[in-house]
Design an enzyme around this catalytic site. Structure first.
Site, PDB file in Angstrom:
ATOM      1  N   TYR A   1       5.005   0.590  -5.916  1.00  0.00           N
ATOM      2  CA  TYR A   1       6.064  -0.070  -6.687  1.00  0.00           C
ATOM      3  C   TYR A   1       7.080   0.923  -7.274  1.00  0.00           C
ATOM      4  O   TYR A   1       7.927   0.527  -8.083  1.00  0.00           O
ATOM      5  CB  TYR A   1       5.443  -0.883  -7.830  1.00  0.00           C
ATOM      6  CG  TYR A   1       4.604  -2.081  -7.402  1.00  0.00           C
ATOM      7  CD1 TYR A   1       3.392  -1.905  -6.722  1.00  0.00           C
ATOM      8  CD2 TYR A   1       5.003  -3.377  -7.690  1.00  0.00           C
ATOM      9  CE1 TYR A   1       2.616  -2.994  -6.344  1.00  0.00           C
ATOM     10  CE2 TYR A   1       4.224  -4.473  -7.315  1.00  0.00           C
ATOM     11  CZ  TYR A   1       3.032  -4.274  -6.644  1.00  0.00           C
ATOM     12  OH  TYR A   1       2.260  -5.356  -6.269  1.00  0.00           O
TER      13      TYR A   1
ATOM     14  N   ASP B   1      -8.305   3.960 -10.339  1.00  0.00           N
ATOM     15  CA  ASP B   1      -7.909   2.558 -10.176  1.00  0.00           C
ATOM     16  C   ASP B   1      -6.662   2.380 -11.013  1.00  0.00           C
ATOM     17  O   ASP B   1      -6.612   2.772 -12.174  1.00  0.00           O
ATOM     18  CB  ASP B   1      -8.996   1.581 -10.608  1.00  0.00           C
ATOM     19  CG  ASP B   1      -8.773   0.234  -9.928  1.00  0.00           C
ATOM     20  OD1 ASP B   1      -8.776   0.187  -8.682  1.00  0.00           O
ATOM     21  OD2 ASP B   1      -8.555  -0.770 -10.630  1.00  0.00           O
TER      22      ASP B   1
ATOM     23  N   GLY C   1      -0.968   8.220  -1.087  1.00  0.00           N
ATOM     24  CA  GLY C   1      -0.049   8.543  -2.190  1.00  0.00           C
ATOM     25  C   GLY C   1      -0.798   9.047  -3.406  1.00  0.00           C
ATOM     26  O   GLY C   1      -0.424  10.052  -4.024  1.00  0.00           O
TER      27      GLY C   1
HETATM   28  P1  IMP Z   1      -5.831   0.207  -6.333  1.00  0.00           P
HETATM   29  O1  IMP Z   1      -6.025   1.086  -7.535  1.00  0.00           O
HETATM   30  O2  IMP Z   1      -6.175   0.889  -5.068  1.00  0.00           O
HETATM   31  O3  IMP Z   1      -6.491  -1.125  -6.498  1.00  0.00           O
HETATM   32  O4  IMP Z   1      -4.285  -0.104  -6.160  1.00  0.00           O
HETATM   33  C1  IMP Z   1      -3.331   0.218  -7.106  1.00  0.00           C
HETATM   34  C2  IMP Z   1      -2.001  -0.403  -6.755  1.00  0.00           C
HETATM   35  O5  IMP Z   1      -1.028  -0.024  -7.719  1.00  0.00           O
HETATM   36  C3  IMP Z   1      -1.480   0.042  -5.411  1.00  0.00           C
HETATM   37  O6  IMP Z   1      -0.922  -1.067  -4.792  1.00  0.00           O
HETATM   38  C4  IMP Z   1      -0.401   1.041  -5.733  1.00  0.00           C
HETATM   39  O7  IMP Z   1       0.636   1.019  -4.816  1.00  0.00           O
HETATM   40  C5  IMP Z   1       0.061   0.630  -7.120  1.00  0.00           C
HETATM   41  N1  IMP Z   1       0.310   1.869  -7.853  1.00  0.00           N
HETATM   42  C6  IMP Z   1      -0.580   2.620  -8.524  1.00  0.00           C
HETATM   43  N2  IMP Z   1      -0.012   3.749  -8.987  1.00  0.00           N
HETATM   44  C7  IMP Z   1       1.263   3.710  -8.557  1.00  0.00           C
HETATM   45  C8  IMP Z   1       2.343   4.627  -8.683  1.00  0.00           C
HETATM   46  O8  IMP Z   1       2.240   5.731  -9.233  1.00  0.00           O
HETATM   47  N3  IMP Z   1       3.494   4.241  -8.124  1.00  0.00           N
HETATM   48  C9  IMP Z   1       3.652   3.057  -7.472  1.00  0.00           C
HETATM   49  N4  IMP Z   1       2.678   2.183  -7.304  1.00  0.00           N
HETATM   50  C10 IMP Z   1       1.479   2.510  -7.845  1.00  0.00           C
END
Ligand code: IMP
Length: 204
Positions: free
Chosen positions: A163, A75, A18
């Site tokens: 989310y 991140d 994503g």
């Molecule tokens: P990390 O940066 O890989 O540790 O994870 C970031 C977390 O935040 C993930 O679980 C994503 O699904 C959530 N997240 C980050 N950006 C978005 C977004 O634009 N939409 C929905 N969820 C997000």
């Protein structure tokens, strides 16, 4: 003044499809070829820091060292006011099942924890994104973006990821999962951080 990005290829140090898709779309007008970490068979480093910037630095530097290419990491996560900023850097962990990620479970937990705070608990939250561009020589630049909104229940919409179905940006009556991609990219934490990156590293 930020160090400029020179070259025609950038490694995006994420295994999250994503995020990779959104960053690729936002960078499309700049004529830079985007390569994902999975495509380069890079391992996913452990995120051992307790800040977004700390974890973004780990991912960007590991990828730049492994490939010799400038590497951009993301991140990001959600901070919920009623939960004193949780889940924050643990946003992805709330979806972990031991057998892949389950965002319905994570969103249910977020809603349950806010509800447990009582009927007057605020539903406000922020999506936050920190981008780090690291060069193989160890230099890095940091860019940040925030999108404020409210968490709705039940969830709405099917687009997006993570989310998105429970997050309604300020000034909107639809969630991020009900928006088209271009609209989300225009206002999102990631869109804003990428704009700052473009301003800092591409122009002038
Ligand atoms: P990390 O940066 O890989 O540790 O994870 C970031 C977390 O935040 C993930 O679980 C994503 O699904 C959530 N997240 C980050 N950006 C978005 C977004 O634009 N939409 C929905 N969820 C997000």
């Amino acid at each position: 003044m930020s160090r400029k990005f020179e070259g025609d290829q950038i490694l995006v140090a994420t295994h999250n499809a994503g995020k990779l898709q959104e960053i690729t779309e936002i960078l499309a007008p700049f004529g830079v070829k985007v390569v994902g970490a999975a495509e380069m068979n890079l391992p996913e480093p452990e995120e051992t820091e307790d800040t977004f910037v700390g974890n973004a630095r780990i991912k960007a530097h590991a990828a730049a060292q492994a490939t010799g290419l400038p590497a951009l990491s993301d991140d990001s996560g959600i901070t919920i006011d009623a939960l004193d900023g949780a889940p924050g850097v643990y946003t992805a962990d709330w979806a972990e099942t031991g057998n892949g990620r389950d965002f319905m479970m994570a969103m249910t937990r977020a809603n349950d924890e806010i509800t447990a705070k009582g009927p007057d608990a605020p539903r406000s939250a922020q999506f936050r994104c920190t981008l780090v561009l690291a060069w193989p020589d160890g230099h890095d630049e940091v860019f940040e973006g925030v999108m404020a909104g409210d968490l709705v229940w039940p969830i709405r919409g099917e687009a997006g990821f993570g989310y998105d179905p429970m997050f309604m940006p300020e000034g909107y009556d639809v969630t991020c999962a009900q928006m088209d991609k271009a609209e989300k990219n225009r206002i999102s934490h990631r869109g804003r951080a990428v704009s700052a990156f473009i301003k800092g590293c591409f122009s002038g």
